[in-house]
Design a protein around this motif. Structure first.
Motif, PDB file in Angstrom:
ATOM      1  N   GLY A   1      -4.068   0.968  14.631  1.00 62.38           N
ATOM      2  CA  GLY A   1      -5.204   0.740  13.746  1.00 62.38           C
ATOM      3  C   GLY A   1      -5.685  -0.685  13.896  1.00 62.38           C
ATOM      4  N   THR A   2      -6.575  -1.094  13.032  1.00 55.46           N
ATOM      5  CA  THR A   2      -7.090  -2.458  13.078  1.00 55.46           C
ATOM      6  C   THR A   2      -6.562  -3.251  11.895  1.00 55.46           C
ATOM      7  N   ILE A   3      -6.394  -4.532  12.118  1.00 51.63           N
ATOM      8  CA  ILE A   3      -5.863  -5.400  11.077  1.00 51.63           C
ATOM      9  C   ILE A   3      -6.777  -5.421   9.858  1.00 51.63           C
ATOM     10  N   GLY A   4      -8.059  -5.270  10.088  1.00 53.88           N
ATOM     11  CA  GLY A   4      -9.010  -5.317   8.981  1.00 53.88           C
ATOM     12  C   GLY A   4      -9.016  -4.093   8.096  1.00 53.88           C
ATOM     13  N   ASP A   5      -8.287  -3.022   8.478  1.00 54.29           N
ATOM     14  CA  ASP A   5      -8.264  -1.794   7.677  1.00 54.29           C
ATOM     15  C   ASP A   5      -6.826  -1.318   7.470  1.00 54.29           C
ATOM     16  N   PRO A   6      -6.035  -2.068   6.710  1.00 56.34           N
ATOM     17  CA  PRO A   6      -4.630  -1.682   6.500  1.00 56.34           C
ATOM     18  C   PRO A   6      -4.470  -0.367   5.740  1.00 56.34           C
ATOM     19  N   GLN A   7      -5.441   0.007   4.918  1.00 52.08           N
ATOM     20  CA  GLN A   7      -5.330   1.265   4.181  1.00 52.08           C
ATOM     21  C   GLN A   7      -5.316   2.451   5.141  1.00 52.08           C
ATOM     22  N   ALA A   8      -6.141   2.406   6.180  1.00 47.11           N
ATOM     23  CA  ALA A   8      -6.156   3.487   7.167  1.00 47.11           C
ATOM     24  C   ALA A   8      -4.824   3.554   7.911  1.00 47.11           C
ATOM     25  N   VAL A   9      -4.251   2.394   8.197  1.00 50.24           N
ATOM     26  CA  VAL A   9      -2.949   2.366   8.878  1.00 50.24           C
ATOM     27  C   VAL A   9      -1.872   2.941   7.964  1.00 50.24           C
ATOM     28  N   ALA A  10      -1.876   2.557   6.692  1.00 47.92           N
ATOM     29  CA  ALA A  10      -0.893   3.082   5.744  1.00 47.92           C
ATOM     30  C   ALA A  10      -1.027   4.596   5.608  1.00 47.92           C
ATOM     31  N   ASP A  11      -2.253   5.083   5.561  1.00 46.70           N
ATOM     32  CA  ASP A  11      -2.473   6.533   5.467  1.00 46.70           C
ATOM     33  C   ASP A  11      -1.942   7.248   6.711  1.00 46.70           C
ATOM     34  N   ALA A  12      -2.164   6.646   7.894  1.00 47.72           N
ATOM     35  CA  ALA A  12      -1.689   7.255   9.135  1.00 47.72           C
ATOM     36  C   ALA A  12      -0.162   7.258   9.195  1.00 47.72           C
ATOM     37  N   ILE A  13       0.458   6.221   8.665  1.00 48.41           N
ATOM     38  CA  ILE A  13       1.927   6.176   8.617  1.00 48.41           C
ATOM     39  C   ILE A  13       2.456   7.351   7.801  1.00 48.41           C
ATOM     40  N   LEU A  14       1.820   7.613   6.657  1.00 50.23           N
ATOM     41  CA  LEU A  14       2.285   8.683   5.777  1.00 50.23           C
ATOM     42  C   LEU A  14       1.994  10.067   6.322  1.00 50.23           C
TER      43      LEU A  14
ATOM     44  N   LEU B   1       0.818  -1.208   0.000  1.00 50.84           N
ATOM     45  CA  LEU B   1       0.000   0.000   0.000  1.00 50.84           C
ATOM     46  C   LEU B   1       0.860   1.270   0.000  1.00 50.84           C
ATOM     47  N   LEU B   2       2.019   1.199   0.662  1.00 46.26           N
ATOM     48  CA  LEU B   2       2.874   2.378   0.784  1.00 46.26           C
ATOM     49  C   LEU B   2       3.683   2.643  -0.481  1.00 46.26           C
ATOM     50  N   GLY B   3       3.932   1.624  -1.280  1.00 41.90           N
ATOM     51  CA  GLY B   3       4.643   1.844  -2.535  1.00 41.90           C
ATOM     52  C   GLY B   3       5.892   1.002  -2.684  1.00 41.90           C
ATOM     53  N   PRO B   4       6.544   1.088  -3.850  1.00 43.86           N
ATOM     54  CA  PRO B   4       7.686   0.221  -4.175  1.00 43.86           C
ATOM     55  C   PRO B   4       8.931   0.444  -3.319  1.00 43.86           C
ATOM     56  N   ASP B   5       9.007   1.558  -2.618  1.00 42.58           N
ATOM     57  CA  ASP B   5      10.177   1.830  -1.777  1.00 42.58           C
ATOM     58  C   ASP B   5      10.099   1.134  -0.424  1.00 42.58           C
ATOM     59  N   TRP B   6       9.007   0.450  -0.169  1.00 43.31           N
ATOM     60  CA  TRP B   6       8.801  -0.185   1.134  1.00 43.31           C
ATOM     61  C   TRP B   6       8.844  -1.704   1.000  1.00 43.31           C
ATOM     62  N   THR B   7       9.479  -2.347   1.988  1.00 45.10           N
ATOM     63  CA  THR B   7       9.574  -3.804   2.008  1.00 45.10           C
ATOM     64  C   THR B   7       9.278  -4.314   3.405  1.00 45.10           C
ATOM     65  N   ALA B   8       8.963  -5.609   3.496  1.00 41.03           N
ATOM     66  CA  ALA B   8       8.668  -6.250   4.776  1.00 41.03           C
ATOM     67  C   ALA B   8       9.706  -7.321   5.056  1.00 41.03           C
ATOM     68  N   ASP B   9      10.137  -7.392   6.319  1.00 40.38           N
ATOM     69  CA  ASP B   9      11.114  -8.406   6.728  1.00 40.38           C
ATOM     70  C   ASP B   9      10.662  -9.059   8.025  1.00 40.38           C
TER      71      ASP B   9
END
Length: 200
Positions: free
Chosen positions: A80-93, A17-25
């Motif tokens: 945020g809640t696990i069921g709404d990752p878009q809201a969490v991504a928006d809050a991160i930004l 959701l955040l874009g190509p510059d972000w990765t998960a480990d």
């Protein structure tokens, strides 16, 4: 959108959701993962088991490249809640990145101050101890080790540039003269009350 089954799974969704510059480990734990961005790493914590209604927390991941934050620092946390990752991504930004960027900038300044004070102190100490002195800097900013024929000292510098001897081990009684000289020629307190001193 699919439902995450672990912290790493959820973090991968956030990265997408955040874009190509972000990765998960992975962190090796089912309830914790790293979200790596262009200028920082974040810790994503989820409850166990993972449910859509569960609360997740996103916070700045500390790196040993910087000194530790102070207790008084504002360590912003996105929830945020696990069921709404878009809201969490928006809050991160919108709220997370600005707060974490400010904190990292402060930590960078404090780290530079810490390293500068420690290096200056160790240069003086090494010169006073003589050619047989050995200096080693730790992997954590603000920690160094000084060894000379008469003993060993572990040196700590804080993020305000104050330097002290955290541990002192004298194998030669005459080395106490060196410590006294070091205290005299520096403007910092070099022997902490908790220092351990032995002599043989």
């Amino acid at each position: 959108m699919r439902t995450a089954r672990s912290a790493l799974d959820y973090t991968r969704i956030l990265a997408a959701l955040l874009g190509p510059d972000w990765t998960a480990d992975s962190c090796g734990h089912s309830d914790l993962a790293l979200l790596n961005g262009p200028a920082m790493s974040l810790e994503v914590a989820t409850p166990t088991p993972v449910r859509a209604s569960g609360t997740i927390k996103v916070s700045l991941s500390h790196t040993h490249a910087f000194v530790w934050p102070r207790r008084s620092d504002h360590r912003h946390e996105v929830t945020g809640t696990i069921g709404d990752p878009q809201a969490v991504a928006d809050a991160i930004l919108t709220t997370g990145l600005p707060a974490w960027t400010r904190l990292l900038a402060d930590l960078s300044v404090r780290t530079d101050r810490t390293l500068s004070a420690l290096k200056a102190f160790m240069t003086t100490a090494e010169q006073l101890a003589g050619r047989e002195a050995q200096v080693a800097f730790g992997s954590v900013p603000g920690v160094a080790d000084l060894r000379w024929p008469g003993g060993r000292a572990t040196i700590h510098a804080d993020d305000e540039g104050a330097v002290r001897i955290a541990h002192l081990d004298l194998s030669d009684l005459t080395a106490s003269t060196f410590v006294n000289v070091l205290r005299t020629v520096t403007s910092t307190e070099v022997l902490a009350p908790s220092a351990s001193t032995t002599a043989s």
